[in-house]
Design a protein around this motif. Structure first.
Motif, PDB file in Angstrom:
ATOM      1  N   GLU A 190       1.492   6.698  -7.006  1.00 11.14           N
ATOM      2  CA  GLU A 190       0.412   7.534  -7.561  1.00 11.14           C
ATOM      3  C   GLU A 190       0.800   9.010  -7.689  1.00 11.14           C
ATOM      4  O   GLU A 190       0.657   9.584  -8.772  1.00 11.14           O
ATOM      5  CB  GLU A 190      -0.847   7.378  -6.706  1.00 11.14           C
ATOM      6  CG  GLU A 190      -1.763   6.306  -7.236  1.00 11.14           C
ATOM      7  CD  GLU A 190      -3.057   6.241  -6.448  1.00 11.14           C
ATOM      8  OE1 GLU A 190      -3.194   6.975  -5.453  1.00 11.14           O
ATOM      9  OE2 GLU A 190      -3.918   5.441  -6.831  1.00 11.14           O
TER      10      GLU A 190
ATOM     11  N   ILE B  29       0.844  -1.195   0.000  1.00 13.75           N
ATOM     12  CA  ILE B  29       0.000   0.000   0.000  1.00 13.75           C
ATOM     13  C   ILE B  29       0.879   1.245   0.000  1.00 13.75           C
ATOM     14  O   ILE B  29       0.626   2.215  -0.717  1.00 13.75           O
ATOM     15  CB  ILE B  29      -0.943   0.002   1.214  1.00 13.75           C
ATOM     16  CG1 ILE B  29      -2.010  -1.070   1.036  1.00 13.75           C
ATOM     17  CG2 ILE B  29      -1.611   1.357   1.373  1.00 13.75           C
ATOM     18  CD1 ILE B  29      -3.029  -1.099   2.131  1.00 13.75           C
ATOM     19  N   GLY B  30       1.937   1.196   0.798  1.00 12.47           N
ATOM     20  CA  GLY B  30       2.873   2.316   0.820  1.00 12.47           C
ATOM     21  C   GLY B  30       3.442   2.580  -0.562  1.00 12.47           C
ATOM     22  O   GLY B  30       3.514   3.729  -1.017  1.00 12.47           O
ATOM     23  N   LEU B  31       3.818   1.509  -1.261  1.00 14.97           N
ATOM     24  CA  LEU B  31       4.355   1.671  -2.615  1.00 14.97           C
ATOM     25  C   LEU B  31       3.325   2.318  -3.529  1.00 14.97           C
ATOM     26  O   LEU B  31       3.649   3.211  -4.316  1.00 14.97           O
ATOM     27  CB  LEU B  31       4.764   0.305  -3.183  1.00 14.97           C
ATOM     28  CG  LEU B  31       6.035  -0.296  -2.605  1.00 14.97           C
ATOM     29  CD1 LEU B  31       6.264  -1.686  -3.172  1.00 14.97           C
ATOM     30  CD2 LEU B  31       7.224   0.589  -2.925  1.00 14.97           C
ATOM     31  N   LEU B  32       2.062   1.871  -3.410  1.00 14.14           N
ATOM     32  CA  LEU B  32       0.998   2.455  -4.225  1.00 14.14           C
ATOM     33  C   LEU B  32       0.899   3.955  -3.968  1.00 14.14           C
ATOM     34  O   LEU B  32       0.770   4.757  -4.895  1.00 14.14           O
ATOM     35  CB  LEU B  32      -0.337   1.777  -3.892  1.00 14.14           C
ATOM     36  CG  LEU B  32      -1.572   2.398  -4.534  1.00 14.14           C
ATOM     37  CD1 LEU B  32      -1.555   2.172  -6.029  1.00 14.14           C
ATOM     38  CD2 LEU B  32      -2.844   1.839  -3.949  1.00 14.14           C
ATOM     39  N   PHE B  33       0.992   4.322  -2.671  1.00 13.35           N
ATOM     40  CA  PHE B  33       0.815   5.731  -2.321  1.00 13.35           C
ATOM     41  C   PHE B  33       2.013   6.574  -2.717  1.00 13.35           C
ATOM     42  O   PHE B  33       1.922   7.792  -2.748  1.00 13.35           O
ATOM     43  CB  PHE B  33       0.525   5.857  -0.816  1.00 13.35           C
ATOM     44  CG  PHE B  33      -0.924   5.750  -0.520  1.00 13.35           C
ATOM     45  CD1 PHE B  33      -1.639   4.671  -0.958  1.00 13.35           C
ATOM     46  CD2 PHE B  33      -1.592   6.745   0.161  1.00 13.35           C
ATOM     47  CE1 PHE B  33      -2.983   4.568  -0.718  1.00 13.35           C
ATOM     48  CE2 PHE B  33      -2.945   6.656   0.404  1.00 13.35           C
ATOM     49  CZ  PHE B  33      -3.648   5.567  -0.038  1.00 13.35           C
ATOM     50  N   VAL B  34       3.151   5.944  -2.971  1.00 12.89           N
ATOM     51  CA  VAL B  34       4.286   6.699  -3.492  1.00 12.89           C
ATOM     52  C   VAL B  34       4.176   6.808  -5.013  1.00 12.89           C
ATOM     53  O   VAL B  34       4.459   7.846  -5.606  1.00 12.89           O
ATOM     54  CB  VAL B  34       5.607   6.016  -3.087  1.00 12.89           C
ATOM     55  CG1 VAL B  34       6.781   6.745  -3.699  1.00 12.89           C
ATOM     56  CG2 VAL B  34       5.738   6.014  -1.579  1.00 12.89           C
TER      57      VAL B  34
END
Lengths: 365, 298
Positions: B107, B100-105
């Motif tokens: 985007e 999820i952290g990777l997704l939020f970076v």
């Protein structure tokens, strides 16, 4: 016989003491002093409002930490319960005009009931499956908030007129001994007082038999069941308590902000809470508060000082390549990744290491 | 009847996109036991890379598709190498949160590079349609369905007959035994992330080439592919395809009929239908339609 060293623990009961050593008692006293004095020293509305939001976030984060940090259940749906609490307050506190203790309890009760509805899923699903079901909760909730116009005011939101009165005391317009205080000052005392109460309750909960049962379930639920822990019952209970606390945070949020709209209860809010719990430290109450101070204040600070940060766009068509919103999101993401990879115990873990270093002083190595 | 068939066709086209994304989830889950929430970010990244290749660099569409899948695969493998490899053996919660952290970076990075404005991806089919017996098919939709079918077929052949596919199945079944047989688990993990990212990129570029164009919210579709994966069962590739098609059909049919049949439910119910369907199914079959039932020995 020589007196035992102040740091020596000689039994299980001493290990479990809330405020065991003189230093923790001193720290507690210092915190109490800061709590009482801070609003009279810092009268700036911006900083007070940041601190109030941080306090509200800390309440919600304690709730999530009970569920995720202590019971090991993944929930991406925390924002749903926070939203529910805010809307309950709008109706019960605002329209019916009930006083603060009642709307706070009403929000908690509704939150607990909604959390109980997730119960059947927590019994049957574990880990990944549960994460995605709670993700669905966010989207279903958003649909509800936008369409139950009678309750939520639909897309355009609803105003929350719930007053912050306990008996004769009105935190919205506080007067003590002839001295009158602003709304922000009053809310600071109210919110951080509640942080203290919730933290104390949570801390006591995790020290008791149910709390140890939760941790047993987190560590290995089958083994816990073998030694006689009713895992299913405790899982549902953890969900109910966590969502009740979340709803209380939402109630405070709505009452302080006086207006809420469905755009606020999105996935980003859930992720923010998860970031707080991870950054602060999974499975520590103190960590939730630390994390809330560290992460919860970030959006407001970035927003305030966005002019000074290079590359940040302050208006829609303005200069810079990244918007304030996107920067927030990226920072939450980075914090989660960095802390989980480098410091899985979070800020509380760092604090613990520093403390242990000094505990053995001067023989620390 | 015509409208019903038309809706079904729209559902199949949508469902095949879901199937591609869900297949990517399953590949990673099967070999590494991780659910990759960053899949939506990889999908958007692939779509934007495809846009850059096709529009800014004026490449042929087919070449752009191949290139964007390849570069997304590199990024996926890079994620695995840099971050996920450190998380081996950590609890599922930590690993989920990492993705999820990777997704939020990812985007904000995409919007920082390409901006928020809508983009049109040039594609060879444009908005041409074929009419068969009163039914109107978009050529692009037909290609999406055909492409998905081809990729799914290739995927199953790869797993069944290639030695790497065999290695991946072995690692998924028992990592330690596979290691003992000389299979490189590192290679298998990297390859599964690469495959998943390439599948996401393919889904992204086929979506972006459609009438809706390309906007930062394109990664959102990956969130709707979660129910597809859960519905089919986390560890079943066939389930992912089946789940994708079911979810796609349900969503399209709701969009077509809900206003007449259940207007009281409000606007845009079709968006949450995948989740409602998933919840109902999970209450009946907790491990999805084709997923492996977890055995709990006591």
């Amino acid at each position: 016989m020589a007196k035992a060293h102040r740091n020596l623990v000689r039994g299980y009961a001493e290990q479990l003491r809330l405020f065991g050593t003189p230093w923790t008692r001193f720290g507690l006293l210092a915190m109490l002093l800061v709590f009482l004095v801070l609003p009279t020293v810092v009268q700036d509305d911006f900083w007070l409002s940041v601190l109030i939001y941080v306090g509200i976030t800390a309440v919600g984060a304690i709730g999530l930490n009970l569920l995720t940090g202590y019971c090991g259940q993944i929930s991406l749906g925390h924002a749903f319960f926070i939203g529910a609490g805010a809307y309950v307050t709008a109706r019960v506190g605002g329209d019916l005009g009930l006083p603060l203790p009642l709307w706070l309890l009403a929000a908690a009760a509704v939150g607990a009931a909604l959390g109980g509805l997730i119960g059947p899923f927590t019994l049957r699903l574990r880990g990944h499956y549960l994460a995605i079901v709670t993700l669905g909760l966010i989207f279903i909730g958003e649909h509800l908030w936008r369409n139950l116009t009678g309750l939520t005011g639909g897309n355009s939101g609803t105003s929350v007129t719930a007053g912050a009165t306990i008996g004769p005391v009105d935190f919205g317009a506080l007067t003590i001994a002839g001295e009158s205080y602003s709304r922000n000052q009053g809310y600071f005392w109210l919110v951080w007082g509640l942080v203290g109460i919730v933290a104390l309750l949570a801390k006591n909960l995790v020290r008791t038999r149910p709390g140890r049962a939760l941790q047993a379930i987190r560590d290995r639920d089958q083994a816990a069941e073998v030694i006689g822990v009713r895992a299913g019952r405790y899982k549902i209970g953890a969900f109910m308590i966590s969502s009740a606390i979340a709803a209380m945070a939402g109630a405070l949020f709505g009452s302080y902000q006086q207006f809420v709209s469905p755009d606020e209860w999105n996935l980003l809010l859930s992720i923010q809470y998860i970031a707080i719990v991870i950054v602060g430290g999974l499975g520590t109450i103190f960590g939730s508060v630390l994390g809330a101070i560290f992460v919860g204040a970030l959006p407001a600070l970035i927003d305030r000082y966005s002019d000074a940060i290079p590359g940040v766009r302050t208006s829609v068509g303005g200069e810079g390549f990244i918007s304030v919103f996107a920067l927030n999101q990226a920072i939450f993401g980075l914090l989660i990744v960095l802390f989980l990879v480098l410091e899985p115990l979070g800020l509380a873990g760092i604090w613990l290491r520093v403390k242990n270093y000094f505990k053995a002083w001067p023989f620390s190595y | 009847m015509i409208t019903f068939l038309q809706n079904c066709f729209a559902g199949l086209a949508l469902g095949s996109t879901y199937a591609l994304v869900a297949l990517g989830f399953v590949v990673i889950y099967k070999s590494t036991g991780v659910i990759n929430f960053a899949q939506g970010g990889l999908l958007a990244l692939g779509a934007y890379l495809g846009y850059t290749f096709a529009e800014n660099l004026a490449m042929a569409f087919a070449l752009a598709v191949v290139l964007c899948c390849a570069s997304a695969a590199l990024v996926g493998a890079g994620f695995e190498r840099l971050v996920l490899r450190r998380m081996v053996g950590q609890p599922p919660f930590a690993v989920i949160m990492i993705t999820i952290g990777l997704l939020f970076v990812l985007e904000p990075l995409i919007t920082a590079i390409w901006g928020f404005r809508n983009k049109q991806v040039p594609n060879p089919w444009n908005i041409r349609t074929v009419e068969v017996g009163g039914l109107v098919f978009g050529v692009r939709d037909l290609w999406t369905i055909g492409l998905t079918a081809a990729v799914v077929l290739a995927f199953f052949l790869f797993f069944r007959y290639s030695s790497l596919g065999l290695a991946m199945r072995a690692t998924a079944f028992d990592p330690e035994a596979a290691l003992a047989q000389g299979i490189s688990a590192r290679k298998v993990y990297a390859v599964s992330w690469a495959i998943a990212a390439a599948l996401a990129a393919l889904a992204g570029i086929t979506m972006a080439a459609g009438p809706g164009g390309l906007s930062p919210s394109i990664g959102f579709i990956a969130l709707a592919a979660f129910p597809a994966m859960i519905l089919g069962g986390l560890d079943s590739p066939a389930g992912a395809v089946l789940g994708g098609l079911i979810i796609g059909l349900a969503e399209a049919l709701t969009r077509g009929y809900q206003q007449h049949l259940a207007g009281w439910a409000g606007d845009n119910v079709s968006v949450i239908v995948p989740y409602l369907l998933m919840i109902v199914i999970l209450l009946i079959r907790p491990y999805g339609l084709l997923g492996t039932k977890e055995v709990r020995r006591l």
